[in-house]
Write a protein that holds these residues in place. Structure first.
Motif, PDB file in Angstrom:
ATOM      1  N   ASN A 130      42.134 -53.770  12.797  1.00 22.49           N
ATOM      2  CA  ASN A 130      42.416 -52.509  13.470  1.00 22.49           C
ATOM      3  C   ASN A 130      43.029 -52.712  14.850  1.00 22.49           C
ATOM      4  O   ASN A 130      43.626 -51.786  15.411  1.00 22.49           O
ATOM      5  N   THR A 131      42.868 -53.909  15.390  1.00 15.86           N
ATOM      6  CA  THR A 131      43.462 -54.226  16.683  1.00 15.86           C
ATOM      7  C   THR A 131      44.986 -54.067  16.654  1.00 15.86           C
ATOM      8  O   THR A 131      45.600 -53.848  17.697  1.00 15.86           O
ATOM      9  N   PHE A 132      45.567 -54.153  15.477  1.00 17.02           N
ATOM     10  CA  PHE A 132      47.028 -54.132  15.346  1.00 17.02           C
ATOM     11  C   PHE A 132      47.569 -52.793  14.836  1.00 17.02           C
ATOM     12  O   PHE A 132      48.783 -52.653  14.705  1.00 17.02           O
ATOM     13  N   LEU A 133      46.698 -51.833  14.557  1.00 20.91           N
ATOM     14  CA  LEU A 133      47.115 -50.610  13.884  1.00 20.91           C
ATOM     15  C   LEU A 133      47.245 -49.424  14.838  1.00 20.91           C
ATOM     16  O   LEU A 133      46.421 -49.243  15.737  1.00 20.91           O
ATOM     17  N   LEU A 174      46.997 -57.280   6.774  1.00 18.50           N
ATOM     18  CA  LEU A 174      46.413 -57.700   8.050  1.00 18.50           C
ATOM     19  C   LEU A 174      44.955 -58.106   7.880  1.00 18.50           C
ATOM     20  O   LEU A 174      44.499 -59.090   8.476  1.00 18.50           O
ATOM     21  N   GLU A 175      44.211 -57.381   7.056  1.00 15.91           N
ATOM     22  CA  GLU A 175      42.800 -57.718   6.827  1.00 15.91           C
ATOM     23  C   GLU A 175      42.642 -59.078   6.175  1.00 15.91           C
ATOM     24  O   GLU A 175      41.664 -59.789   6.427  1.00 15.91           O
ATOM     25  N   THR A 176      43.595 -59.453   5.326  1.00 17.51           N
ATOM     26  CA  THR A 176      43.519 -60.761   4.666  1.00 17.51           C
ATOM     27  C   THR A 176      43.513 -61.894   5.680  1.00 17.51           C
ATOM     28  O   THR A 176      42.898 -62.940   5.452  1.00 17.51           O
ATOM     29  N   GLY A 231      40.632 -59.975   9.080  1.00 14.27           N
ATOM     30  CA  GLY A 231      39.339 -59.402   8.733  1.00 14.27           C
ATOM     31  C   GLY A 231      39.049 -58.120   9.495  1.00 14.27           C
ATOM     32  O   GLY A 231      39.890 -57.224   9.583  1.00 14.27           O
ATOM     33  N   ASP A 232      37.835 -58.037  10.085  1.00 17.92           N
ATOM     34  CA  ASP A 232      37.424 -56.814  10.767  1.00 17.92           C
ATOM     35  C   ASP A 232      38.131 -56.588  12.093  1.00 17.92           C
ATOM     36  O   ASP A 232      37.911 -55.572  12.755  1.00 17.92           O
ATOM     37  N   ARG A 233      38.992 -57.507  12.504  1.00 13.30           N
ATOM     38  CA  ARG A 233      39.795 -57.314  13.713  1.00 13.30           C
ATOM     39  C   ARG A 233      41.175 -56.717  13.405  1.00 13.30           C
ATOM     40  O   ARG A 233      42.000 -56.552  14.297  1.00 13.30           O
ATOM     41  N   GLN A 241      44.508 -56.637  22.110  1.00 16.83           N
ATOM     42  CA  GLN A 241      44.982 -57.902  21.538  1.00 16.83           C
ATOM     43  C   GLN A 241      44.884 -59.040  22.551  1.00 16.83           C
ATOM     44  O   GLN A 241      44.545 -60.170  22.190  1.00 16.83           O
ATOM     45  N   LYS A 242      45.150 -58.742  23.794  1.00 16.10           N
ATOM     46  CA  LYS A 242      45.008 -59.766  24.833  1.00 16.10           C
ATOM     47  C   LYS A 242      43.549 -60.152  25.012  1.00 16.10           C
ATOM     48  O   LYS A 242      43.214 -61.327  25.176  1.00 16.10           O
ATOM     49  N   ARG A 243      42.680 -59.162  24.938  1.00 13.82           N
ATOM     50  CA  ARG A 243      41.243 -59.400  25.097  1.00 13.82           C
ATOM     51  C   ARG A 243      40.703 -60.325  24.011  1.00 13.82           C
ATOM     52  O   ARG A 243      39.875 -61.204  24.276  1.00 13.82           O
ATOM     53  N   PHE A 244      41.153 -60.148  22.780  1.00 15.38           N
ATOM     54  CA  PHE A 244      40.663 -60.952  21.655  1.00 15.38           C
ATOM     55  C   PHE A 244      41.656 -62.044  21.261  1.00 15.38           C
ATOM     56  O   PHE A 244      41.583 -62.579  20.155  1.00 15.38           O
ATOM     57  N   GLY A 245      42.573 -62.382  22.155  1.00 14.13           N
ATOM     58  CA  GLY A 245      43.673 -63.276  21.822  1.00 14.13           C
ATOM     59  C   GLY A 245      43.262 -64.604  21.213  1.00 14.13           C
ATOM     60  O   GLY A 245      43.828 -65.039  20.205  1.00 14.13           O
ATOM     61  N   VAL A 246      42.281 -65.268  21.797  1.00 16.86           N
ATOM     62  CA  VAL A 246      41.863 -66.585  21.296  1.00 16.86           C
ATOM     63  C   VAL A 246      41.287 -66.463  19.891  1.00 16.86           C
ATOM     64  O   VAL A 246      41.605 -67.251  18.993  1.00 16.86           O
ATOM     65  N   GLU A 247      40.456 -65.459  19.684  1.00 14.75           N
ATOM     66  CA  GLU A 247      39.839 -65.258  18.373  1.00 14.75           C
ATOM     67  C   GLU A 247      40.889 -64.912  17.315  1.00 14.75           C
ATOM     68  O   GLU A 247      40.851 -65.422  16.189  1.00 14.75           O
TER      69      GLU A 247
END
Length: 392
Positions: free
Chosen positions: A346-349, A337-339, A342-344, A367-373
């Motif tokens: 943890n959003t999936f863990l 996931l980090e590959t 990156g630093d996001r 995940q919805k909050r950072f969806g575009v990024e």
């Protein structure tokens, strides 16, 4: 299996490529990777199992399944383990010696192939690489997972360094292990990240910004493999109770997703039974093969979100735009996931392997909050990775 235009070198000579991977059918995630690789790389590739057995295309693509030559299963059950291992490796050597005469190049990958805990993947990968190297053929390792190891792998990894022209891994941790043991390698993202692109081309599936189909996916592994503690029955009851809570709080129906067959079906069936006692009807769906029908992939594509133990169920969901949370029971999950993120990542863990409802709902909100990024990071990783596959 999927293929594209052949890659040609020299005076119009077509390079015959053999892709060696863990495609016994025990883990459909590994099989999905092997089938995606030729499509991403735009190469015609023949697929074989780590044992050296060639894979035949399924007669019924809707049902999937892998047909290959095997040692008689009754004989294998009767023999002591050390004899079975020696027999398996002996057969693999004979097969790869013959295949090295027929093919110009071997790819060993994707999937977690450079490890040996509870399996002999590393030994079989070395047998395959050694047979082709002995014949002066090209040897490459493609987006492989590295470790864990049951003993010091330095001699095996040095042997790989001596025979492979190129080595790529799918995460930073794998790269550190290889570099620390003198193996030159680079990172190439996991093939499963390209699943959405494949389904867009084949079936016209487009990632939807929101989903409201009323169904969410749940993938459950046996607790012993996860490192879970506590009494087995109580663990099952707590997981089922948490799935029920998620269903109640979201007003959605769970679908139990199955992608591996070394214990997972039993656990999944028990969870299904416990949910039914709470009047929750949860059907069991197998992760589709790449060659599956439009309807089978549509059912997966249209899930509102997924919670998972298996890494490739999670990646497959994220690759087609389905929000997903996964429990990182092995370091490889966070690394892969980090590959991409990156630093996001943890959003999936998930911190708990029991799918606690509050943690799941909070993760979905993030995940919805950072969806575009997050979508942009995936797009960038694929753009970079695609060139790596096409020039592999």
């Amino acid at each position: 299996m999927m293929s594209s235009d052949c890659y040609e070198r020299g005076a119009g000579l077509t390079q015959k490529v053999l892709n060696c991977a863990a495609v016994s059918g025990v883990n459909l995630g590994d099989l999905l990777l092997a089938e995606l690789i030729p499509w991403i790389a735009k190469r015609e590739v023949t697929l074989c199992d780590l044992s050296g057995a060639l894979v035949e295309p399924p007669r019924d693509s809707a049902k999937g399944g892998v047909a290959m030559t095997r040692v008689d299963s009754r004989l294998r059950r009767m023999l002591p383990r050390f004899i079975k291992v020696r027999m398996k490796r002996y057969i693999a050597r004979r097969r790869y010696s013959a295949l090295a005469l027929q093919y110009d190049e071997i790819w060993i990958g994707g999937g977690n192939l450079l490890f040996d805990v509870g399996c002999d993947n590393l030994a079989l990968a070395l047998i395959a690489a050694g047979a082709f190297h002995k014949r002066g053929k090209i040897v490459k390792l493609l987006s492989v997972g590295v470790g864990p190891f049951s003993c010091n792998p330095i001699s095996a990894l040095k042997e790989l360094q001596n025979v492979a022209q190129r080595v790529t891994v799918r995460d930073q941790d794998g790269l550190k292990v290889l570099n620390g043991n003198g193996v030159s390698a680079s990172i190439l993202i996991d093939p499963a990240w390209f699943l959405g692109d494949f389904l867009l081309e084949l079936h016209g599936f487009r990632v939807a910004p929101t989903r409201e189909t009323g169904r969410f996916g749940v993938n459950v592994m046996r607790p012993a493999a996860l490192g879970a503690v506590g009494e087995y029955r109580l663990w099952l009851e707590e997981v089922a109770s948490n799935i029920h809570a998620i269903a109640r709080l979201t007003a959605k129906t769970p679908v139990l997703l199955l992608s591996a067959f070394n214990g997972d079906p039993d656990v999944t069936a028990e969870i299904q039974g416990l949910l039914s006692r709470s009047n929750v009807v949860a059907e069991i769906k197998v992760l589709p093969r790449l060659s599956a029908t439009y309807e089978e992939w549509l059912a997966f594509f249209r899930l509102d979100f997924v919670v998972s133990h298996r890494m490739h169920v999670a990646i497959s969901a994220l690759a087609v735009g389905v929000p997903c949370l996964v429990f990182p029971w092995q370091p490889k999950i966070k690394g892969v996931l980090e590959t991409v993120y990156g630093d996001r990542s943890n959003t999936f863990l998930l911190e708990s392997e029991r799918f606690e409802a509050n943690e799941v709902l909070l993760g979905l909100h993030e995940q919805k909050r950072f969806g575009v990024e997050l979508a942009e990071r995936l797009r960038f990783a694929k753009d970079f990775g695609r060139a790596g596959y096409e020039n592999f």
